[in-house]
Design a protein around this motif. Structure first.
Motif, PDB file in Angstrom:
ATOM      1  N   GLN A  87      45.327   8.595 -52.189  1.00  0.00           N
ATOM      2  CA  GLN A  87      45.203   8.888 -50.762  1.00  0.00           C
ATOM      3  C   GLN A  87      43.764   9.214 -50.385  1.00  0.00           C
ATOM      4  O   GLN A  87      43.309   8.885 -49.283  1.00  0.00           O
ATOM      5  N   ALA A  88      43.018   9.848 -51.301  1.00  0.00           N
ATOM      6  CA  ALA A  88      41.615  10.187 -51.024  1.00  0.00           C
ATOM      7  C   ALA A  88      40.771   8.940 -50.811  1.00  0.00           C
ATOM      8  O   ALA A  88      39.825   8.950 -50.014  1.00  0.00           O
ATOM      9  N   PHE A  89      41.083   7.870 -51.508  1.00  0.00           N
ATOM     10  CA  PHE A  89      40.341   6.625 -51.329  1.00  0.00           C
ATOM     11  C   PHE A  89      40.928   5.793 -50.186  1.00  0.00           C
ATOM     12  O   PHE A  89      40.196   5.088 -49.486  1.00  0.00           O
ATOM     13  N   PHE A  90      42.241   5.900 -49.998  1.00  0.00           N
ATOM     14  CA  PHE A  90      42.889   5.090 -48.971  1.00  0.00           C
ATOM     15  C   PHE A  90      42.557   5.571 -47.565  1.00  0.00           C
ATOM     16  O   PHE A  90      42.260   4.765 -46.672  1.00  0.00           O
ATOM     17  N   GLY A  91      42.620   6.883 -47.326  1.00  0.00           N
ATOM     18  CA  GLY A  91      42.503   7.418 -45.978  1.00  0.00           C
ATOM     19  C   GLY A  91      41.237   7.005 -45.245  1.00  0.00           C
ATOM     20  O   GLY A  91      41.304   6.441 -44.145  1.00  0.00           O
ATOM     21  N   PRO A  92      40.041   7.255 -45.802  1.00  0.00           N
ATOM     22  CA  PRO A  92      38.822   6.848 -45.100  1.00  0.00           C
ATOM     23  C   PRO A  92      38.720   5.336 -44.900  1.00  0.00           C
ATOM     24  O   PRO A  92      38.249   4.873 -43.862  1.00  0.00           O
ATOM     25  N   ALA A  93      39.154   4.560 -45.912  1.00  0.00           N
ATOM     26  CA  ALA A  93      39.110   3.101 -45.762  1.00  0.00           C
ATOM     27  C   ALA A  93      40.040   2.642 -44.649  1.00  0.00           C
ATOM     28  O   ALA A  93      39.693   1.781 -43.836  1.00  0.00           O
ATOM     29  N   ALA A  94      41.239   3.227 -44.582  1.00  0.00           N
ATOM     30  CA  ALA A  94      42.218   2.823 -43.572  1.00  0.00           C
ATOM     31  C   ALA A  94      41.732   3.183 -42.172  1.00  0.00           C
ATOM     32  O   ALA A  94      41.885   2.395 -41.229  1.00  0.00           O
ATOM     33  N   GLU A  95      41.139   4.371 -42.030  1.00  0.00           N
ATOM     34  CA  GLU A  95      40.677   4.765 -40.701  1.00  0.00           C
ATOM     35  C   GLU A  95      39.522   3.888 -40.243  1.00  0.00           C
ATOM     36  O   GLU A  95      39.458   3.470 -39.086  1.00  0.00           O
ATOM     37  N   GLY A  96      38.599   3.591 -41.162  1.00  0.00           N
ATOM     38  CA  GLY A  96      37.505   2.701 -40.801  1.00  0.00           C
ATOM     39  C   GLY A  96      37.995   1.308 -40.452  1.00  0.00           C
ATOM     40  O   GLY A  96      37.516   0.676 -39.502  1.00  0.00           O
ATOM     41  N   MET A  97      38.984   0.815 -41.207  1.00  0.00           N
ATOM     42  CA  MET A  97      39.524  -0.523 -40.951  1.00  0.00           C
ATOM     43  C   MET A  97      40.243  -0.570 -39.604  1.00  0.00           C
ATOM     44  O   MET A  97      40.110  -1.541 -38.839  1.00  0.00           O
ATOM     45  N   LEU A  98      41.010   0.475 -39.294  1.00  0.00           N
ATOM     46  CA  LEU A  98      41.718   0.504 -38.015  1.00  0.00           C
ATOM     47  C   LEU A  98      40.731   0.503 -36.860  1.00  0.00           C
ATOM     48  O   LEU A  98      40.904  -0.236 -35.881  1.00  0.00           O
ATOM     49  N   MET A  99      39.681   1.315 -36.952  1.00  0.00           N
ATOM     50  CA  MET A  99      38.726   1.400 -35.850  1.00  0.00           C
ATOM     51  C   MET A  99      37.959   0.099 -35.662  1.00  0.00           C
ATOM     52  O   MET A  99      37.587  -0.255 -34.539  1.00  0.00           O
TER      53      MET A  99
ATOM     54  N   GLY B 299      45.475  -7.563 -32.228  1.00  0.00           N
ATOM     55  CA  GLY B 299      45.140  -8.741 -33.010  1.00  0.00           C
ATOM     56  C   GLY B 299      45.812  -8.753 -34.362  1.00  0.00           C
ATOM     57  O   GLY B 299      46.616  -7.879 -34.714  1.00  0.00           O
ATOM     58  N   ARG B 300      45.450  -9.736 -35.174  1.00  0.00           N
ATOM     59  CA  ARG B 300      46.099  -9.918 -36.471  1.00  0.00           C
ATOM     60  C   ARG B 300      45.889  -8.714 -37.383  1.00  0.00           C
ATOM     61  O   ARG B 300      46.842  -8.201 -37.989  1.00  0.00           O
ATOM     62  N   ASN B 301      44.656  -8.257 -37.496  1.00  0.00           N
ATOM     63  CA  ASN B 301      44.390  -7.113 -38.355  1.00  0.00           C
ATOM     64  C   ASN B 301      45.134  -5.865 -37.889  1.00  0.00           C
ATOM     65  O   ASN B 301      45.727  -5.134 -38.688  1.00  0.00           O
ATOM     66  N   TYR B 302      45.091  -5.621 -36.585  1.00  0.00           N
ATOM     67  CA  TYR B 302      45.771  -4.445 -36.039  1.00  0.00           C
ATOM     68  C   TYR B 302      47.273  -4.514 -36.337  1.00  0.00           C
ATOM     69  O   TYR B 302      47.887  -3.514 -36.746  1.00  0.00           O
ATOM     70  N   SER B 303      47.873  -5.674 -36.135  1.00  0.00           N
ATOM     71  CA  SER B 303      49.315  -5.814 -36.365  1.00  0.00           C
ATOM     72  C   SER B 303      49.668  -5.599 -37.831  1.00  0.00           C
ATOM     73  O   SER B 303      50.663  -4.935 -38.155  1.00  0.00           O
ATOM     74  N   LEU B 304      48.850  -6.148 -38.727  1.00  0.00           N
ATOM     75  CA  LEU B 304      49.092  -5.938 -40.156  1.00  0.00           C
ATOM     76  C   LEU B 304      48.944  -4.467 -40.525  1.00  0.00           C
ATOM     77  O   LEU B 304      49.760  -3.908 -41.276  1.00  0.00           O
ATOM     78  N   LEU B 305      47.902  -3.822 -40.001  1.00  0.00           N
ATOM     79  CA  LEU B 305      47.679  -2.411 -40.307  1.00  0.00           C
ATOM     80  C   LEU B 305      48.817  -1.548 -39.793  1.00  0.00           C
ATOM     81  O   LEU B 305      49.294  -0.635 -40.484  1.00  0.00           O
ATOM     82  N   ALA B 306      49.267  -1.818 -38.572  1.00  0.00           N
ATOM     83  CA  ALA B 306      50.345  -1.020 -37.990  1.00  0.00           C
ATOM     84  C   ALA B 306      51.647  -1.214 -38.765  1.00  0.00           C
ATOM     85  O   ALA B 306      52.360  -0.243 -39.065  1.00  0.00           O
ATOM     86  N   THR B 307      51.971  -2.456 -39.113  1.00  0.00           N
ATOM     87  CA  THR B 307      53.207  -2.725 -39.852  1.00  0.00           C
ATOM     88  C   THR B 307      53.180  -2.050 -41.211  1.00  0.00           C
ATOM     89  O   THR B 307      54.155  -1.407 -41.632  1.00  0.00           O
ATOM     90  N   ALA B 308      52.063  -2.177 -41.915  1.00  0.00           N
ATOM     91  CA  ALA B 308      51.952  -1.555 -43.232  1.00  0.00           C
ATOM     92  C   ALA B 308      52.028  -0.040 -43.137  1.00  0.00           C
ATOM     93  O   ALA B 308      52.643   0.619 -43.983  1.00  0.00           O
ATOM     94  N   ALA B 309      51.404   0.536 -42.105  1.00  0.00           N
ATOM     95  CA  ALA B 309      51.431   1.992 -41.948  1.00  0.00           C
ATOM     96  C   ALA B 309      52.842   2.491 -41.667  1.00  0.00           C
ATOM     97  O   ALA B 309      53.245   3.553 -42.161  1.00  0.00           O
ATOM     98  N   VAL B 310      53.609   1.753 -40.877  1.00  0.00           N
ATOM     99  CA  VAL B 310      54.992   2.140 -40.611  1.00  0.00           C
ATOM    100  C   VAL B 310      55.809   2.109 -41.898  1.00  0.00           C
ATOM    101  O   VAL B 310      56.602   3.020 -42.184  1.00  0.00           O
ATOM    102  N   VAL B 311      55.615   1.079 -42.700  1.00  0.00           N
ATOM    103  CA  VAL B 311      56.360   0.961 -43.962  1.00  0.00           C
ATOM    104  C   VAL B 311      56.059   2.142 -44.881  1.00  0.00           C
ATOM    105  O   VAL B 311      56.979   2.781 -45.421  1.00  0.00           O
ATOM    106  N   THR B 312      54.778   2.458 -45.073  1.00  0.00           N
ATOM    107  CA  THR B 312      54.440   3.562 -45.968  1.00  0.00           C
ATOM    108  C   THR B 312      54.836   4.908 -45.379  1.00  0.00           C
ATOM    109  O   THR B 312      55.191   5.833 -46.113  1.00  0.00           O
ATOM    110  N   SER B 313      54.778   5.047 -44.064  1.00  0.00           N
ATOM    111  CA  SER B 313      55.180   6.315 -43.445  1.00  0.00           C
ATOM    112  C   SER B 313      56.669   6.563 -43.624  1.00  0.00           C
ATOM    113  O   SER B 313      57.094   7.695 -43.891  1.00  0.00           O
TER     114      SER B 313
END
Length: 431
Positions: free
Chosen positions: A125-137, A17-31
């Protein structure tokens, strides 16, 4: 020409979906940016006159605030809209990397400045990581969740491989300062993408009793599930000894027995390629007993340390690293699927924070003890000890009944109105 004759645009899978696609694209860019910046930061320290100890100090400056603030970051991410926490963390990472790049490009940055800016990145990263994992799930649901997590991990691991290779080449071509600046720009782009995440599907959080109450609530959720804290304890040890072997012993064995930094770099690249292959496998394979299958795939983590202890020829080492990377991803996807299935949505970030905390908290200690252990027992014995600890803690976690029995549940069946006879004939026509 009718509309049926026009070429159709390929449709995204139903789970993307839209959220998943945005999350995946952003994660690829930062990675892409972050994996290059790790190399750039090390060379920036060396170019400023630092030595290996200074490189380690700057690297540790990122880990310390990550450990200190992780639990707070998880509680904040479950209290505030997760996408706002992610965007704020990206902004902090962008500013810290931009300042780091400016110092390097201006010439002769001081060690304390580089350490302080790296610590800011770790805090973000300490604030981003848990938020990102919760958002992805929360962005996926149903029986396709495992496939979605596998594709996400495959994309980010592939970007990590490309980012490391590209970052190393750019450091040699244009210098570390410009690579750090590129990473800052990557955080800016990713943050902008995450601004468009939709959190309307997430139920509003009930008013809580404050940050400490949220942390206690998350702790109860964490400790109330033996499979959860058992696996986290397992990985706190496994990650620590594997990290020490990779960071300390691997380069030393490569220097003395394998031909130098080049073969070791290729071995790490083989591990990364294996993670991509493992994620690809998990887009098709859906093990019924999630944690049992995943835990058996942790045992191969003992093999790289054993291979370095022998040491095996470089070709065999590449094969070992590739296979280990693949099996590690089998565990990773199974673990994310289990969390997605078992943990309530409003506690995902806090549980993820406890997971992260356990996974990284012993890594600095293990890295610090690696040198004394080598002096006391010898490098070969220390490497065999790393392998033995991985096998031991993985075998012990299999004693937890829930690890052996937790099974993938089918998605709930939702009632739907009966189809009309015409509709049934229409569907049957595609038969």
């Amino acid at each position: 020409m009718t509309s049926a004759d026009l070429p159709r645009r390929p449709r995204r899978p139903s789970w993307a979906g839209r959220n998943y696609s945005l999350l995946a694209t952003a994660a690829v860019v930062t990675s892409l940016g972050s994996n290059g910046s790790l190399i750039a930061a090390a060379f920036a320290v060396l170019q400023a006159g630092g030595d290996g100890g200074d490189v380690g100090l700057v690297a540790a400056s990122r880990t310390l605030p990550l450990v200190v603030f992780l639990l707070i970051g998880g509680a904040v991410a479950d209290r505030l809209p997760r996408h706002r926490v992610m965007v704020a963390a990206n902004a902090l990472n962008c500013l810290s990397q931009a300042a780091f790049a400016a110092l390097v490009l201006a010439g002769e940055p001081r060690l304390w400045q580089m350490a302080a800016l790296t610590a800011l990145g770790g805090t973000g990263q300490a604030f981003f990581g848990p938020a990102a994992e919760g958002m992805l799930m929360s962005s996926v649901e149903g029986e396709q969740a495992g496939r979605a997590f596998a594709v996400f991990r495959m994309a980010t691991q592939g970007a990590a491989l490309g980012g490391a290779a590209l970052g190393g080449a750019l450091v040699a071509a244009v210098g570390p300062g410009w690579v750090l600046a590129t990473d800052a720009a990557a955080f800016a782009v990713a943050g902008a993408l995450r601004c468009f995440l939709d959190v309307g599907h997430i139920p509003p959080r009930a008013p809580g009793g404050g940050l400490l109450a949220d942390l206690r609530d998350g702790w109860r959720e964490f400790t109330g599930r033996p499979w959860l804290w058992g696996v986290v304890v397992q990985f706190s040890v496994a990650n620590a000894v594997v990290g020490a072997a990779d960071a300390v012993y691997g380069p030393l064995v490569a220097r003395d027995r394998l031909g130098g930094a080049g073969p070791w770099g290729l071995a790490l690249a083989a591990f990364g390629a294996g993670t991509v292959a493992g994620a690809l496998l998990m887009t098709r394979w859906k093990p019924r007993r999630l944690l049992l299958a995943g835990t058996f795939c942790v045992f191969p983590l003992a093999l790289p340390s054993a291979a370095l202890a022998v040491p095996v020829p470089v070709g065999v080492l590449y094969a070992v690293m590739f296979g280990t990377g693949a099996t590690t991803q089998v565990f990773g996807v199974s673990w994310m699927t289990a969390l997605h299935q078992e943990i309530p949505e409003d506690k995902l970030s806090r549980v993820s924070a406890y997971d992260w905390f356990g996974s990284v908290s012993l890594i600095p200690l293990a890295a610090a003890l690696a040198g004394p252990a080598e002096s006391a027992f010898g490098r070969t014995v220390a490497l065999w000890g790393c392998s033995a600890l991985v096998v031991l803690v993985t075998a012990l976690v299999l004693l937890v009944p829930e690890v052996r029995t937790l099974a993938r549940r089918p998605p709930p069946i939702t009632a739907s109105p009966p189809a009309s006879a015409d509709a049934e004939r229409s569907v049957g026509g595609f038969g």
